[in-house]
Motif scaffolding. Structure first.
Motif, PDB file in Angstrom:
ATOM      1  N   ARG A  13       0.854  -1.188   0.000  1.00 15.86           N
ATOM      2  CA  ARG A  13       0.000   0.000   0.000  1.00 15.86           C
ATOM      3  C   ARG A  13       0.900   1.251   0.000  1.00 15.86           C
ATOM      4  N   PRO A  14       1.348   1.696  -1.193  1.00 15.56           N
ATOM      5  CA  PRO A  14       2.285   2.827  -1.262  1.00 15.56           C
ATOM      6  C   PRO A  14       1.801   4.087  -0.546  1.00 15.56           C
ATOM      7  N   ALA A  15       0.509   4.392  -0.611  1.00 18.70           N
ATOM      8  CA  ALA A  15       0.007   5.619   0.025  1.00 18.70           C
ATOM      9  C   ALA A  15       0.182   5.580   1.537  1.00 18.70           C
ATOM     10  N   GLU A  16      -0.049   4.434   2.142  1.00 21.53           N
ATOM     11  CA  GLU A  16       0.137   4.319   3.596  1.00 21.53           C
ATOM     12  C   GLU A  16       1.610   4.401   3.965  1.00 21.53           C
ATOM     13  N   LEU A  17       2.453   3.823   3.126  1.00 23.06           N
ATOM     14  CA  LEU A  17       3.885   3.909   3.366  1.00 23.06           C
ATOM     15  C   LEU A  17       4.358   5.358   3.226  1.00 23.06           C
ATOM     16  N   ALA A  18       3.808   6.070   2.245  1.00 25.20           N
ATOM     17  CA  ALA A  18       4.150   7.479   2.046  1.00 25.20           C
ATOM     18  C   ALA A  18       3.787   8.305   3.280  1.00 25.20           C
ATOM     19  N   GLU A  19       2.637   8.015   3.861  1.00 24.96           N
ATOM     20  CA  GLU A  19       2.216   8.735   5.068  1.00 24.96           C
ATOM     21  C   GLU A  19       3.213   8.496   6.207  1.00 24.96           C
ATOM     22  N   PHE A  20       3.677   7.257   6.355  1.00 24.35           N
ATOM     23  CA  PHE A  20       4.674   6.931   7.371  1.00 24.35           C
ATOM     24  C   PHE A  20       5.938   7.783   7.175  1.00 24.35           C
ATOM     25  N   ASP A  35       0.115   6.417 -13.512  1.00 23.43           N
ATOM     26  CA  ASP A  35      -0.054   5.281 -14.409  1.00 23.43           C
ATOM     27  C   ASP A  35       0.245   3.956 -13.719  1.00 23.43           C
ATOM     28  N   ASP A  36       1.128   3.944 -12.751  1.00 21.44           N
ATOM     29  CA  ASP A  36       1.411   2.682 -12.054  1.00 21.44           C
ATOM     30  C   ASP A  36       1.239   2.780 -10.548  1.00 21.44           C
ATOM     31  N   GLY A  37       0.819   3.919 -10.036  1.00 22.70           N
ATOM     32  CA  GLY A  37       0.581   4.066  -8.608  1.00 22.70           C
ATOM     33  C   GLY A  37       1.810   4.355  -7.771  1.00 22.70           C
ATOM     34  N   SER A  38       2.948   4.605  -8.419  1.00 25.31           N
ATOM     35  CA  SER A  38       4.168   4.926  -7.669  1.00 25.31           C
ATOM     36  C   SER A  38       4.067   6.329  -7.079  1.00 25.31           C
ATOM     37  N   ILE A  39       4.671   6.495  -5.909  1.00 31.70           N
ATOM     38  CA  ILE A  39       4.726   7.799  -5.249  1.00 31.70           C
ATOM     39  C   ILE A  39       6.190   8.116  -5.014  1.00 31.70           C
ATOM     40  N   GLY A  44      14.724  16.368  -0.102  1.00 33.44           N
ATOM     41  CA  GLY A  44      15.367  17.509  -0.742  1.00 33.44           C
ATOM     42  C   GLY A  44      16.682  17.137  -1.395  1.00 33.44           C
ATOM     43  N   LYS A  45      17.181  15.953  -1.100  1.00 37.12           N
ATOM     44  CA  LYS A  45      18.442  15.500  -1.677  1.00 37.12           C
ATOM     45  C   LYS A  45      18.258  14.182  -2.429  1.00 37.12           C
ATOM     46  N   VAL A  46      17.691  13.196  -1.748  1.00 35.77           N
ATOM     47  CA  VAL A  46      17.521  11.863  -2.317  1.00 35.77           C
ATOM     48  C   VAL A  46      16.030  11.565  -2.428  1.00 35.77           C
ATOM     49  N   LYS A  47      15.637  10.923  -3.526  1.00 35.09           N
ATOM     50  CA  LYS A  47      14.243  10.544  -3.716  1.00 35.09           C
ATOM     51  C   LYS A  47      14.006   9.142  -3.175  1.00 35.09           C
ATOM     52  N   LEU A  48      12.832   8.933  -2.637  1.00 34.20           N
ATOM     53  CA  LEU A  48      12.370   7.623  -2.201  1.00 34.20           C
ATOM     54  C   LEU A  48      11.161   7.298  -3.073  1.00 34.20           C
ATOM     55  N   LEU A  49      11.317   6.312  -3.938  1.00 31.72           N
ATOM     56  CA  LEU A  49      10.253   5.927  -4.856  1.00 31.72           C
ATOM     57  C   LEU A  49       9.524   4.734  -4.258  1.00 31.72           C
ATOM     58  N   LEU A  50       8.241   4.893  -4.007  1.00 34.00           N
ATOM     59  CA  LEU A  50       7.415   3.839  -3.432  1.00 34.00           C
ATOM     60  C   LEU A  50       6.581   3.252  -4.564  1.00 34.00           C
ATOM     61  N   ARG A  51       6.911   2.019  -4.946  1.00 36.38           N
ATOM     62  CA  ARG A  51       6.250   1.359  -6.075  1.00 36.38           C
ATOM     63  C   ARG A  51       5.347   0.245  -5.571  1.00 36.38           C
ATOM     64  N   PRO A  52       4.183   0.076  -6.196  1.00 42.78           N
ATOM     65  CA  PRO A  52       3.324  -1.045  -5.804  1.00 42.78           C
ATOM     66  C   PRO A  52       4.023  -2.366  -6.086  1.00 42.78           C
ATOM     67  N   ARG A  53       3.789  -3.339  -5.230  1.00 38.49           N
ATOM     68  CA  ARG A  53       4.397  -4.642  -5.494  1.00 38.49           C
ATOM     69  C   ARG A  53       3.738  -5.255  -6.723  1.00 38.49           C
ATOM     70  N   ASP A  54       4.448  -6.151  -7.354  1.00 38.10           N
ATOM     71  CA  ASP A  54       3.969  -6.819  -8.557  1.00 38.10           C
ATOM     72  C   ASP A  54       4.066  -8.317  -8.306  1.00 38.10           C
ATOM     73  N   ASN A  55       2.953  -8.950  -8.106  1.00 40.07           N
ATOM     74  CA  ASN A  55       2.946 -10.366  -7.737  1.00 40.07           C
ATOM     75  C   ASN A  55       3.412 -11.295  -8.853  1.00 40.07           C
ATOM     76  N   ARG A  56       3.600 -10.774 -10.068  1.00 38.79           N
ATOM     77  CA  ARG A  56       4.095 -11.618 -11.151  1.00 38.79           C
ATOM     78  C   ARG A  56       5.590 -11.892 -11.000  1.00 38.79           C
ATOM     79  N   LEU A  57       6.293 -11.062 -10.238  1.00 38.64           N
ATOM     80  CA  LEU A  57       7.743 -11.166 -10.128  1.00 38.64           C
ATOM     81  C   LEU A  57       8.143 -11.783  -8.801  1.00 38.64           C
ATOM     82  N   TYR A  58       9.174 -12.619  -8.829  1.00 35.17           N
ATOM     83  CA  TYR A  58       9.597 -13.225  -7.577  1.00 35.17           C
ATOM     84  C   TYR A  58      10.092 -12.170  -6.606  1.00 35.17           C
ATOM     85  N   ARG A  59      10.778 -11.117  -7.087  1.00 34.23           N
ATOM     86  CA  ARG A  59      11.218 -10.045  -6.202  1.00 34.23           C
ATOM     87  C   ARG A  59      10.038  -9.214  -5.721  1.00 34.23           C
TER      88      ARG A  59
END
Length: 132
Positions: A13-20, A35-39, A44-59
């Protein structure tokens, strides 16, 4: 001239993680990729990209670290440096992405990252994307 640009996490749940990250570490949303739900958040220096998990991939079956992104001064020079390293120190060379049963799916998923331009894995298999 090379630095960590972003860290990508997979989340159920990227939105809940973003709130944290906003409430605890004062990160602010800087870009949203509807388009993919990433946040995308930043301190201000480094970006944190929160991507939805993809159950098709083992990772993607588990939440957590997806990849690390680096900004480089010259992408072609960095590719040359990687090739030179592979030749002089094969044990320190990047691991190939498109091998094994899931290799093609990993590569396709990696290409959907909105912040990267070239994708590799370190010798231990940690995924890395590079952007100029």
């Amino acid at each position: 001239p090379r630095w960590i640009n972003h860290i990508s996490l997979r989340a159920d749940r990227p939105a809940e993680l973003a709130e944290f990250y906003e409430k605890i570490f004062e990160l602010r949303e800087c870009e949203t990729y509807k388009d993919d739900g990433s946040i995308c958040m930043s301190d201000g220096k480094v970006k944190l990209l929160l991507r939805p998990r993809d159950n098709r991939l083992y990772r993607g079956l588990r939440e957590g670290l997806d990849h690390i992104g680096f900004k480089v001064e010259n992408l072609e020079q960095t590719k040359h440096d990687l090739a030179a390293l592979a030749e002089t120190s094969p044990q320190s060379a990047p691991r190939k992405l498109t091998v094994g049963m899931h290799g093609k799916m990993i590569e396709e998923d990696f290409r959907r990252c909105c912040l990267g331009q070239h994708f590799i894995a370190d010798p231990d298999g940690v995924l890395i994307d590079l952007a100029q």
